[in-house]
Design a protein around this motif. Sequence first.
Motif, PDB file in Angstrom:
ATOM      1  N   GLY A 107      35.829  25.777  52.774  1.00 45.83           N
ATOM      2  CA  GLY A 107      34.484  26.235  53.082  1.00 45.83           C
ATOM      3  C   GLY A 107      33.402  25.586  52.243  1.00 45.83           C
ATOM      4  N   TRP A 108      33.789  24.698  51.334  1.00 55.44           N
ATOM      5  CA  TRP A 108      32.789  24.015  50.518  1.00 55.44           C
ATOM      6  C   TRP A 108      32.076  22.947  51.345  1.00 55.44           C
ATOM      7  N   ASP A 109      30.809  22.724  51.029  1.00 61.55           N
ATOM      8  CA  ASP A 109      29.980  21.756  51.748  1.00 61.55           C
ATOM      9  C   ASP A 109      30.238  20.358  51.196  1.00 61.55           C
ATOM     10  N   ARG A 110      30.993  19.565  51.933  1.00 60.81           N
ATOM     11  CA  ARG A 110      31.392  18.252  51.434  1.00 60.81           C
ATOM     12  C   ARG A 110      30.232  17.260  51.366  1.00 60.81           C
ATOM     13  N   THR A 111      29.203  17.473  52.193  1.00 60.37           N
ATOM     14  CA  THR A 111      28.034  16.575  52.134  1.00 60.37           C
ATOM     15  C   THR A 111      27.298  16.751  50.814  1.00 60.37           C
ATOM     16  N   LEU A 112      27.092  18.002  50.410  1.00 58.83           N
ATOM     17  CA  LEU A 112      26.439  18.268  49.128  1.00 58.83           C
ATOM     18  C   LEU A 112      27.296  17.764  47.971  1.00 58.83           C
ATOM     19  N   ILE A 113      28.608  17.940  48.077  1.00 60.09           N
ATOM     20  CA  ILE A 113      29.497  17.475  47.012  1.00 60.09           C
ATOM     21  C   ILE A 113      29.410  15.958  46.870  1.00 60.09           C
ATOM     22  N   ALA A 114      29.409  15.248  47.987  1.00 60.31           N
ATOM     23  CA  ALA A 114      29.313  13.783  47.931  1.00 60.31           C
ATOM     24  C   ALA A 114      28.002  13.350  47.284  1.00 60.31           C
ATOM     25  N   GLU A 115      26.906  14.025  47.648  1.00 61.54           N
ATOM     26  CA  GLU A 115      25.606  13.677  47.046  1.00 61.54           C
ATOM     27  C   GLU A 115      25.613  13.986  45.554  1.00 61.54           C
ATOM     28  N   GLY A 116      26.172  15.137  45.185  1.00 61.71           N
ATOM     29  CA  GLY A 116      26.227  15.499  43.770  1.00 61.71           C
ATOM     30  C   GLY A 116      27.051  14.523  42.956  1.00 61.71           C
ATOM     31  N   HIS A 117      28.202  14.102  43.498  1.00 60.12           N
ATOM     32  CA  HIS A 117      29.045  13.131  42.785  1.00 60.12           C
ATOM     33  C   HIS A 117      28.321  11.796  42.620  1.00 60.12           C
ATOM     34  N   ALA A 118      27.581  11.382  43.639  1.00 57.79           N
ATOM     35  CA  ALA A 118      26.839  10.119  43.545  1.00 57.79           C
ATOM     36  C   ALA A 118      25.789  10.198  42.437  1.00 57.79           C
ATOM     37  N   LEU A 119      25.130  11.343  42.320  1.00 59.22           N
ATOM     38  CA  LEU A 119      24.130  11.514  41.262  1.00 59.22           C
ATOM     39  C   LEU A 119      24.775  11.531  39.880  1.00 59.22           C
ATOM     40  N   VAL A 120      25.966  12.135  39.778  1.00 61.44           N
ATOM     41  CA  VAL A 120      26.685  12.121  38.500  1.00 61.44           C
ATOM     42  C   VAL A 120      27.023  10.687  38.106  1.00 61.44           C
ATOM     43  N   ARG A 121      27.424   9.886  39.076  1.00 69.02           N
ATOM     44  CA  ARG A 121      27.724   8.467  38.773  1.00 69.02           C
ATOM     45  C   ARG A 121      26.464   7.737  38.299  1.00 69.02           C
ATOM     46  N   GLU A 122      25.307   8.079  38.868  1.00 65.97           N
ATOM     47  CA  GLU A 122      24.044   7.486  38.386  1.00 65.97           C
ATOM     48  C   GLU A 122      23.833   7.824  36.911  1.00 65.97           C
ATOM     49  N   CYS A 123      24.093   9.063  36.545  1.00 66.74           N
ATOM     50  CA  CYS A 123      23.931   9.487  35.149  1.00 66.74           C
ATOM     51  C   CYS A 123      24.890   8.729  34.234  1.00 66.74           C
ATOM     52  N   LEU A 124      26.130   8.574  34.676  1.00 70.43           N
ATOM     53  CA  LEU A 124      27.114   7.848  33.869  1.00 70.43           C
ATOM     54  C   LEU A 124      26.683   6.410  33.646  1.00 70.43           C
ATOM     55  N   ALA A 125      26.057   5.815  34.652  1.00 70.31           N
ATOM     56  CA  ALA A 125      25.607   4.427  34.527  1.00 70.31           C
ATOM     57  C   ALA A 125      24.483   4.302  33.499  1.00 70.31           C
ATOM     58  N   ILE A 126      23.631   5.308  33.414  1.00 68.75           N
ATOM     59  CA  ILE A 126      22.539   5.286  32.434  1.00 68.75           C
ATOM     60  C   ILE A 126      23.089   5.488  31.026  1.00 68.75           C
ATOM     61  N   ASN A 127      24.144   6.342  30.903  1.00 73.69           N
ATOM     62  CA  ASN A 127      24.848   6.554  29.637  1.00 73.69           C
ATOM     63  C   ASN A 127      23.923   7.091  28.544  1.00 73.69           C
ATOM     64  N   ARG A 128      23.161   8.144  28.890  1.00 75.29           N
ATOM     65  CA  ARG A 128      22.302   8.825  27.910  1.00 75.29           C
ATOM     66  C   ARG A 128      22.513  10.323  28.117  1.00 75.29           C
ATOM     67  N   ALA A 129      23.627  10.824  27.616  1.00 70.87           N
ATOM     68  CA  ALA A 129      24.093  12.171  27.949  1.00 70.87           C
ATOM     69  C   ALA A 129      23.087  13.247  27.541  1.00 70.87           C
ATOM     70  N   GLY A 130      23.001  14.265  28.388  1.00 68.54           N
ATOM     71  CA  GLY A 130      22.172  15.432  28.117  1.00 68.54           C
ATOM     72  C   GLY A 130      22.866  16.660  28.672  1.00 68.54           C
TER      73      GLY A 130
END
Length: 419
Positions: free
Chosen positions: A277-300
């Motif tokens: 029942g989880w929304d896979r579209t939102l999960i895919a978007e969220g994972h993509a944004l997490v990868r953007e954060c990892l690429a910047i490598n300035r943890a918060g």
Amino acid sequence: MPVHDWDHDVPGRERAADDGTKAVERVFRAEYGRLIASLVRRFGDIDLAEEAAGDALVAALERWPDTGVPPNPGAWLTSTAGNRAIDRIRREGKRDAKHQAALMTHDDSAHAPTGPVEDDRLRLIFTCCHPALAPEARIALTLRLLGGLTVAEVAQAFLVPETTMAQRITRAKKKISAANVPYRVPEAADLAERLGPVLTVLFLVFNEGYLASGDGDPVRAELTREAIRLTRVLHGLLPDEPEVTGLLAMMLLIEARRAARVRNGQLVPLHEQDRAGWDRTLIAEGHALVRECLAINRAGPYQLLAAINAVHTDAPTAAVTDWSQVVALYDQLVRLDPSPVVALNRAVAVAELDGPSVALALVDRLPLQRYHAWNAVRADLLRRLGRSAEARQAYDAALAGTQNSAERAYLVRKRGELV
């Protein structure tokens, strides 16, 4: 033509009236932030906006249970509140230039925002988060005005007495008025400096929607959606700020699970949720944004919370969750935010990795006895250790600290399962 006996069905009429009142209250809570923001823009006065919004609610309670909720309830409330505000200005004899200008304004603007900087609610957040205000006051005032939380609900979010919170909010409103704080989104050069409190507010608005503190709807989807919408606006304004990206990712990954979080009126914990029942579209978007954060490598902090939720949503079943990675991320988060609430959440993960006994020792050291979630976590750990009498007391303490109906139903069930 059949004769109906509705006029004599007093209990039925009372139930209908109660349902009508609840419908009005639900609509009002959903529209409150939009309503207050539009009134503050128009009249430049927070107190007047709140009073007029209250007048509009009274009018809706008098009319809507009989006539039904209008097709565009937000527009109806905005129009009614605007008229009531003008009536108040006239009655109280306010005739300064600002209010005279407001009297001449006919607010026929479209209900939807016209663009990021023109968004009334975003401007309201930045007004309430002005540096002239203390950090706690900024957050409390915005939760009250944007989220429509009662003073008691805001107090619960801060773990302080209601009277303390009422005084804090009153002082903040007076300071905004005395300091002539502008009602606008700052220029681009000033955005980053003002960002921290704004992100905190958006996080808390989302959190209130995710698990409401009051005794109404257990999950307030209108608040989670609004927090996500405003965070998207901020992300558009500041695409290179990783904490904005992280907060948006975290919200999307949690929102993806919303449909599975309540079943038959009961809260469903993460490990029991139907992941289909989880929304896979939102999960895919969220994972993509997490990868953007990892690429910047300035943890918060928000990026780490997003990463934790990415681990959870990446696991096809609860049994294969990578708890070692979750604990490692919490270890980083504790270094950045050594708050007892973060430590409590870390302890929950530790219980899955090292067992409930190790986790309980961590939980018992935290100064969170007034926090219902501390008691709920402690109750679960004691249950898993077979210490039923102590677990029962902890469940009772957790129940005493929450009004959320779905959470209460879950706690009652778990308490009833004790042997």
